[in-house]
Design a protein around this motif. Structure first.
Motif, short mmCIF file in Angstrom:
data_model
loop_
_atom_site.label_atom_id
_atom_site.label_comp_id
_atom_site.label_asym_id
_atom_site.label_seq_id
_atom_site.Cartn_x
_atom_site.Cartn_y
_atom_site.Cartn_z
N ASN A 358 143.21 -32.53 151.98
CA ASN A 358 144.16 -32.09 150.89
C ASN A 358 144.13 -30.50 151.04
OD1 ASN A 358 145.00 -32.70 147.98
ND2 ASN A 358 143.75 -30.95 147.58
N ILE A 359 145.29 -29.94 150.60
CA ILE A 359 145.74 -28.80 150.60
C ILE A 359 145.98 -28.30 149.22
CG2 ILE A 359 147.45 -27.01 151.12
CD1 ILE A 359 148.45 -29.12 153.45
N ASN A 360 145.06 -27.18 148.90
CA ASN A 360 145.23 -26.83 147.33
C ASN A 360 146.19 -25.77 147.01
OD1 ASN A 360 144.15 -24.35 147.91
ND2 ASN A 360 141.90 -25.07 147.75
N PRO A 361 146.47 -25.28 146.00
CA PRO A 361 147.50 -24.41 145.86
C PRO A 361 147.41 -22.72 146.31
CG PRO A 361 146.98 -25.38 143.59
CD PRO A 361 145.99 -25.88 144.74
N TYR A 362 146.25 -22.66 146.76
CA TYR A 362 146.14 -21.46 147.41
C TYR A 362 146.25 -21.47 149.16
CZ TYR A 362 143.73 -20.05 143.07
OH TYR A 362 143.38 -19.82 141.82
N LEU A 363 146.88 -22.86 149.44
CA LEU A 363 146.87 -23.12 150.83
C LEU A 363 145.88 -23.06 151.50
CD1 LEU A 363 150.36 -21.63 151.43
CD2 LEU A 363 149.95 -23.64 150.18
N THR A 367 139.74 -29.47 147.46
CA THR A 367 140.39 -30.02 146.11
C THR A 367 141.42 -28.78 145.43
OG1 THR A 367 138.30 -29.34 144.79
CG2 THR A 367 138.32 -31.49 146.05
N ASN A 368 142.06 -29.48 144.46
CA ASN A 368 143.04 -28.85 143.65
C ASN A 368 142.30 -27.66 142.74
OD1 ASN A 368 145.36 -29.62 145.20
ND2 ASN A 368 145.32 -31.62 144.07
N LEU A 369 141.80 -26.90 143.32
CA LEU A 369 141.04 -25.88 142.41
C LEU A 369 142.24 -24.98 142.19
CD1 LEU A 369 138.54 -24.15 141.42
CD2 LEU A 369 138.53 -23.25 143.67
N ILE A 370 141.91 -24.57 140.75
CA ILE A 370 142.70 -23.39 140.16
C ILE A 370 141.98 -22.40 139.51
CG2 ILE A 370 144.68 -22.67 138.55
CD1 ILE A 370 146.09 -25.32 139.20
N LEU A 371 141.80 -21.34 140.22
CA LEU A 371 140.91 -20.24 139.49
C LEU A 371 141.23 -19.63 138.44
CD1 LEU A 371 138.32 -19.44 141.30
CD2 LEU A 371 139.51 -17.33 141.80
N LEU A 372 140.54 -19.52 137.27
CA LEU A 372 140.70 -19.08 135.96
C LEU A 372 139.99 -17.91 135.85
CD1 LEU A 372 140.26 -22.48 133.78
CD2 LEU A 372 142.38 -21.39 134.58
N PRO A 373 140.73 -16.71 135.03
CA PRO A 373 140.04 -15.54 134.94
C PRO A 373 138.98 -15.71 134.26
CG PRO A 373 142.20 -15.99 133.61
CD PRO A 373 142.23 -16.95 134.65
N LYS A 374 137.85 -14.94 134.37
CA LYS A 374 136.63 -14.70 133.52
C LYS A 374 136.36 -13.34 133.04
CE LYS A 374 135.29 -19.09 134.78
NZ LYS A 374 135.29 -20.10 133.54
N LYS A 375 135.99 -13.25 131.60
CA LYS A 375 135.50 -12.06 131.00
C LYS A 375 134.43 -11.53 131.49
CE LYS A 375 138.94 -12.66 127.00
NZ LYS A 375 138.83 -12.72 125.57
N LYS A 376 133.55 -12.34 131.96
CA LYS A 376 132.26 -11.81 132.62
C LYS A 376 132.09 -12.51 133.93
CE LYS A 376 129.83 -11.13 128.07
NZ LYS A 376 128.90 -11.34 127.13
N SER A 377 131.33 -11.65 134.62
CA SER A 377 130.79 -12.09 136.03
C SER A 377 129.95 -13.53 135.94
CB SER A 377 130.04 -11.11 136.78
OG SER A 377 129.23 -11.60 137.94
N ILE A 378 130.61 -14.60 136.89
CA ILE A 378 129.79 -15.76 136.72
C ILE A 378 128.37 -15.84 137.53
CG2 ILE A 378 131.99 -17.25 136.44
CD1 ILE A 378 131.83 -17.71 139.47
N SER A 379 128.35 -14.50 138.07
CA SER A 379 127.11 -14.43 139.20
C SER A 379 126.13 -13.26 138.24
CB SER A 379 127.62 -13.94 140.41
OG SER A 379 128.44 -14.89 141.10
N ASN A 380 126.41 -13.07 137.26
CA ASN A 380 125.73 -12.21 136.40
C ASN A 380 125.62 -10.75 136.86
OD1 ASN A 380 125.18 -13.82 134.43
ND2 ASN A 380 123.38 -14.89 135.70
N PHE A 381 126.76 -10.31 137.64
CA PHE A 381 126.73 -9.00 138.00
C PHE A 381 127.10 -8.11 136.90
CE2 PHE A 381 128.82 -10.29 142.36
CZ PHE A 381 127.54 -10.56 143.01
#
Length: 648
Positions: A358-363, A367-381
């Motif tokens: 499979n080729i996703n939209p980022y080429l 899988t067809n992941l689409i990155l959504l913007p986040k207001k806080k760091s998911i890694s707790n930075f």
């Protein structure tokens, strides 16, 4: 009287004959003596681009496409499959006949055809294959295939072009291509169909592809394979006309942030609607790589994927090259789409062809992941934000010479200034300063004549500026947006060259005002410097950020806040921190060089590079104890880790 009947509507209108001087008449006659029989008709597109008005060319999004780049698109879209069919059945008479019939029941449709290059090359390549099939048929049964003539018709080729001159040129180029192919047939087989009289080409029209009904123009048929191809205009918001913005709005009505969608998105949307639920239709476009990066992915790709289409081949980013004057200086991708089916997909990366599931939209494979913007760091930075914004007309900012002169002149001037670091300052090593006056300091600061003058100038500038500036005219001694904090900070550039191996992170001691031209993190743990300086983080940024020409645009919400980093223990933090100090020490040894020079891949000192490699190895082991054999495996692991740990 000896000249054959031409027709083909080339001369349906009266045209004024231009007035020739003696010299121009002589040149025209001399040109007539040249051998024009082998002229490649696709060169007409290059000629058109060289003479058309530059502003008009930009407005219409006209980009001449070279044969090399056209083949990158049409080969995986349909040509490779036809040739594979030919080679597999070279000894089978009936299957070769069936292949010919398949070719004669193909439609090639370019909804932004310009001067017709995609159509011309597609026509010529299909004719080449037809000739090879005829050669083989003659070997298998010479009597049945004694006389052969091309049955590929120009009416199999459809084009829509908004510019009348280019549209006429497309038809003319197809006539030339047909004639040259006929002559080639005659040379090989001794027979050919006559070129003249020309048949009128009603399948090339002058119209706006964004308002015309594609279904009516190029009708669908379950027995006919249709391939939509081309290089539609890719214009950002600032480059579009009012009419183009109107077209965009009509096509994406109800889709939210319409204005920010790249103009080429219109063609992807219409081609998706045209293709959906028709397994015999596929499409592929050359595009700027912006539609596979940053927020463009969120705007466009959910719609395409929800229509059950899939990317079945893609060329990752490559630099645009052609022979035309004023050629477009952009980074491109080629994306081929079809209705979802359980077949092999191909990812072209440089000179490599990778078979993927499979080729996703980022080429990227996955899988067809689409990155959504986040207001806080998911890694707790810790929080990252833009720096402080003066909106002052430059009156609160001082260069080093001005600051030195005022410090010598006024004894207490140092109470009211701080070092100021802008977007390019920390990379290039420029020293600047700013007036930083708290409200309780204002009375004392105004005793200094130079400060008083600067504040008055700032006030007048704000009064005569935009609404935001006007609101702060009465507090002209202060920055409009104050993000300054006491404490050390990291500085992250908003844009960085894609050639860089590592992101050049700045580290500043407490007391400096950081401008809104960069991102900053106040009072971070030192290991954060190491994470942001790593190859892992750079790869995340290169693959998912937006671009400004060939520069990568950093984003807090799209890159920093979405970067997936595992939880680490104190020992791992210490290991990273120790290497960070090693990197900072190496930098100090080259204090005569700017960060821009130090992180230039052609000039990076070996010891600094080795320290970064050491950091990479440490970061890699945090994700995978065995490390990674290449960058492709790194980004694959990052995506899998993101989906497993953070995607809800």
């Amino acid at each position: 009287n000896k000249f054959p009947y031409v027709n083909g509507s080339l001369f349906k209108n009266n045209s004024d004959i231009p007035k020739f001087s003696k010299e121009s008449r002589k040149l025209l006659i001399e040109l007539g003596d040249l051998n024009w029989s082998s002229v490649n008709p696709d060169i007409l597109g290059s000629m058109m681009q060289s003479i058309i008005n530059k502003d008009l060319r930009n407005e219409l999004g006209i980009h001449y496409t070279s044969v090399k780049n056209i083949l990158k698109l049409i080969k995986p879209l349909f040509l490779d499959e036809l040739y594979e069919d030919f080679f597999l059945n070279k000894e089978n008479l009936q299957k070769l006949k069936k292949l010919l019939k398949k070719i004669y029941n193909i439609k090639i449709f370019d909804p932004a055809c310009g001067s017709g290059n995609f159509l011309i090359i597609s026509y010529k390549e299909l004719c080449k294959l037809e000739i090879e099939i005829f050669k083989q048929l003659k070997i298998l049964d010479k009597n049945e295939w004694l006389i052969v003539k091309s049955a590929i018709k120009l009416t199999q080729f459809y084009g829509i072009e908004i510019d009348n001159y280019a549209h006429e040129l497309a038809k003319l180029s197809l006539y030339i291509a047909e004639h040259q192919t006929n002559m080639f047939f005659k040379e090989i087989f001794g027979e050919t169909k006559p070129t003249l009289p020309l048949k009128t080409i009603d399948t090339i029209c002058c119209d706006n592809a964004l308002t015309i009904d594609w279904d009516k123009f190029c009708t669908k048929d379950s027995n006919i394979n249709i391939y939509i191809i081309g290089n539609p205009p890719y214009l950002g918001f600032k480059g579009r006309s009012l009419e183009q913005n109107k077209d965009l709005k009509n096509i994406f009505q109800g889709s939210g942030q319409v204005k920010r969608i790249d103009f080429i998105g219109c063609w992807f949307k219409l081609a998706t609607d045209y293709t959906a639920n028709f397994s015999n239709i596929k499409f592929a476009f050359v595009s700027t790589n912006s539609i596979t990066q940053g927020e463009q992915v969120n705007f466009l790709w959910p719609y395409i994927l929800n229509k059950n289409l899939e990317i079945f081949f893609a060329h990752q980013t490559f630099n645009w090259t052609n022979n035309a004057k004023g050629k477009a200086g952009v980074s491109c991708v080629i994306i081929g789409l079809r209705n979802s089916e359980n077949k092999q997909k191909y990812l072209f990366s440089g000179n490599n062809i990778i078979k993927v599931n499979n080729i996703n939209p980022y080429l990227l494979e996955g899988t067809n992941l689409i990155l959504l913007p986040k207001k806080k760091s998911i890694s707790n930075f810790p929080e990252m934000h833009t720096g402080s914004s003066a909106i002052d007309g430059g009156h609160l900012i001082l260069d080093s010479k001005e600051a030195d002169e005022l410090l010598k002149k006024y004894k207490n001037f140092s109470d009211f200034i701080k070092p100021y670091i802008g977007g390019n300052d920390f990379l290039v090593g420029i020293k600047r300063y700013c007036l930083w006056i708290e409200d309780e300091q204002l009375k004392e600061a105004l005793k200094i004549e130079e400060i008083k003058k600067r504040i008055e100038k700032c006030k007048n500038w704000r009064i005569n500026s935009g609404r935001d500036a006007q609101k702060f005219a009465d507090s002209a001694h202060r920055f409009v947006y104050k993000k300054y904090q006491e404490g050390d900070c990291l500085i992250v550039p908003m844009t960085t060259s894609e050639r860089r191996i590592y992101l050049p992170i700045g580290y500043e001691k407490s007391g400096s005002v950081i401008s809104n031209g960069v991102f900053t993190i106040y009072n971070p743990e030192i290991y954060i410097f190491g994470v942001l300086s790593s190859k892992m983080h750079m790869l995340w940024m290169k693959n998912f950020s937006g671009r400004m020409r060939n520069d990568i645009r950093y984003s807090v919400n799209f890159i920093y806040n979405t970067f997936p980093f595992p939880k680490i223990n104190n020992v791992q933090k210490k290991n990273i921190t120790d290497i960070v100090f090693e990197i900072l020490d190496e930098r100090e040894k080259y204090s005569n060089l700017s960060l821009q020079d130090l992180y230039n891949p052609d000039k990076m000192p070996e010891r600094l590079f080795n320290s970064h490699k050491k950091l990479d190895n440490e970061i890699d082991r945090i994700y995978n104890l065995n490390g990674f054999q290449d960058d492709y495996k790194r980004i694959e692991h990052l995506l899998n880790f993101y989906q497993k740990e953070f995607l809800i």
